[in-house]
Design a protein around this motif. Sequence first.
Motif, PDB file in Angstrom:
ATOM      1  N   ASN B 212       0.831  -1.209   0.000  1.00 28.24           N
ATOM      2  CA  ASN B 212       0.000   0.000   0.000  1.00 28.24           C
ATOM      3  C   ASN B 212       0.866   1.260   0.000  1.00 28.24           C
ATOM      4  N   ASP B 213       2.113   1.111  -0.425  1.00 25.52           N
ATOM      5  CA  ASP B 213       3.015   2.255  -0.543  1.00 25.52           C
ATOM      6  C   ASP B 213       2.878   2.814  -1.956  1.00 25.52           C
ATOM      7  N   THR B 214       2.193   3.932  -2.082  1.00 21.84           N
ATOM      8  CA  THR B 214       1.939   4.488  -3.416  1.00 21.84           C
ATOM      9  C   THR B 214       2.937   5.575  -3.798  1.00 21.84           C
ATOM     10  N   MET B 215       3.941   5.794  -2.951  1.00 20.90           N
ATOM     11  CA  MET B 215       4.938   6.812  -3.270  1.00 20.90           C
ATOM     12  C   MET B 215       6.171   6.202  -3.942  1.00 20.90           C
ATOM     13  N   HIS B 216       6.207   4.885  -4.119  1.00 23.87           N
ATOM     14  CA  HIS B 216       7.399   4.273  -4.708  1.00 23.87           C
ATOM     15  C   HIS B 216       7.285   3.917  -6.195  1.00 23.87           C
ATOM     16  N   PRO B 217       6.072   3.645  -6.740  1.00 29.83           N
ATOM     17  CA  PRO B 217       6.064   3.095  -8.109  1.00 29.83           C
ATOM     18  C   PRO B 217       6.728   4.016  -9.138  1.00 29.83           C
ATOM     19  N   MET B 218       6.429   5.303  -9.048  1.00 30.84           N
ATOM     20  CA  MET B 218       6.957   6.220 -10.071  1.00 30.84           C
ATOM     21  C   MET B 218       8.472   6.393  -9.955  1.00 30.84           C
TER      22      MET B 218
END
Lengths: 177, 440
Positions: B212-218
Amino acid sequence: MSDAKVIDRAATDEAMSDRAVTDEALVDFVYHEARLIDEKRLDEWYELFTEDGLYWMPLTRGQPEGPAHTSLFYEDRLLLQVRIQRLRNPNSFSQSEPSWCQHVLQAPRVQTRSPCGSRFVLRTPFFYAESQRDQQQIYAGVAWHHLVLRGEALRLRMKKVELLNCDAALPSIQLFL
Amino acid sequence: MGRYREDPARIRSLVQPDRVHRDVYLDPELFELEMRRLWPRAWIYVGHDSQVPKAGDYLTVEIAQQPLVMVRGTDGAVHVLFNRCAHKGSRVVSATSGNCRGQFRCPYHGWTYRCDGSLRTVPLKSGYAGTAFQESSAAQGMTRIANVAIHRGFVFARFSDQGLSFEEYFGESLTSIDNMADRSPAGRLEVTGGVLRYLHQCNWKMFIENLNDTMHPMVAHESSAGTARDLWKDQPPDAPKPMVIEQFVPFVSNYDFFDRMGVKIYDHGHSYTGVHFSIHSKYAGIPEYEARMVQAYGEERAHAILAESRHNTVYYPSLTIKGAIQTIRVVRPLAVDRTLIESYTLRLVDAPEALLERSVMYTRLINAPTSVVGHDDMHCYGAIQQGLAARGNEWVSLHRNHTPAEADQIAGSYNGTSEVSMRGQFRAWASALAEVEEQP
């Protein structure tokens, strides 16, 4: 799909060749293909594949070909291109310390030749090492090269890699077996 | 005697409202305590009942240092047994899966057990006449776990007699499993197509947090998803997108996209991203599938099911699911710095084969030991496991979008880039770890 069926399917769209391809030429192709990977000449490696070429590593023993079962690799040319370009991307963090690999091949054997003389299957047992600084992994398996004659040149319709421990818990495998 | 075993206050001090101490990822004693205090009292995913369709079908698994066998009994019920002979302790069943043909037989002295674990026969039983055998634990057979719950085919077990009921533990978070199963016109799922087993050189919590870490994909996936995006960028807008492009490219959506996606938090460490939409929302429609859904559920209900597009749901601490693409990842901690992640694909029963092909491709692209997305995630987990050793800063920051109001209630909906899901997980973690276990 059996090896024989792969050959049958394609035999119709292949022109007869007027000169027989020697076993030596076929075997040389397999050695050359592994060497291109080991030397990271991946653009040349990519060009070995036909337009409908496939690089396939099944997840289970005896796995049928096709998209309905999970594989470790099931890469068409587009996916191969993604992998190759990614390896050169400075933001490929898992490659900030690059991986290197080495194939050690047993002598390839020609398993089948299609009746029209333009399709071939070779079987090559191998060891493969992939290293990244202090970590080295060693794999064993059998590679199946499905080759076709396009004009004068041999091309790779499918490379299928049967990994001995395909069912094991594996760490990251980052290059190409 | 360790530093933490007898000192609940010290364990609690590791988890602050907006940061955690590095020992939670590094300390072998805390790992042992997790295996004794957190995992046994939680409801742990064991397997899917479609993996044991017929009476006598079984699978073996090791979870939190416990050897288990999940078996379909002659009465059709699914049992979970500790995989240990009541005699001298040998693991009874060694194959990964199979059919026991009515009984398990220990390979050492030939004691046999029924599918519910009860002792069936012991060779030369007269030798036990006049002994205390009948009153001993040996006569009880393979210990069966009393607390087993099956929800839409997902088999969970709570090893300990103590702990919350299944419904209390998961609550409304089960709606994610429901939505995945409802996506089948028959309302059923089947595990199929093999299991990808990816060995992670990191603490299990890093994997769970990442879901649920959405700050890493980009950032982490720029090299893979970004490469796919760049390879496709010269195509005309109406060119049909290959599945590869459709699945990779949304990973490099911008911060605003992931923030608006939203995250939902439940008690006890569960959560999901993709409250409003997700990276799975824009997959091309499959008209034949949609028609079958409407036929099965009616127009309104079918559209409501398919309108959900949850990203990852975390069933803390052992299972993460992706309902919209029908793949699951199962977390098996092996050591403080080693975790096995097993990825399974699920077939939507009565749905067209194209759905399965999409799921199969997704799990290979994203979850495999050969996945370029997985490589960069794994690299980051390993880098954390190493980097945390650095002196000078013992704390891991979980400050993003923290508010003091979370102290009273953490369950709720939040902006997608908040680190609230991790704070929720550590709240559950601290409360379990600080509660001294019953003896032995």
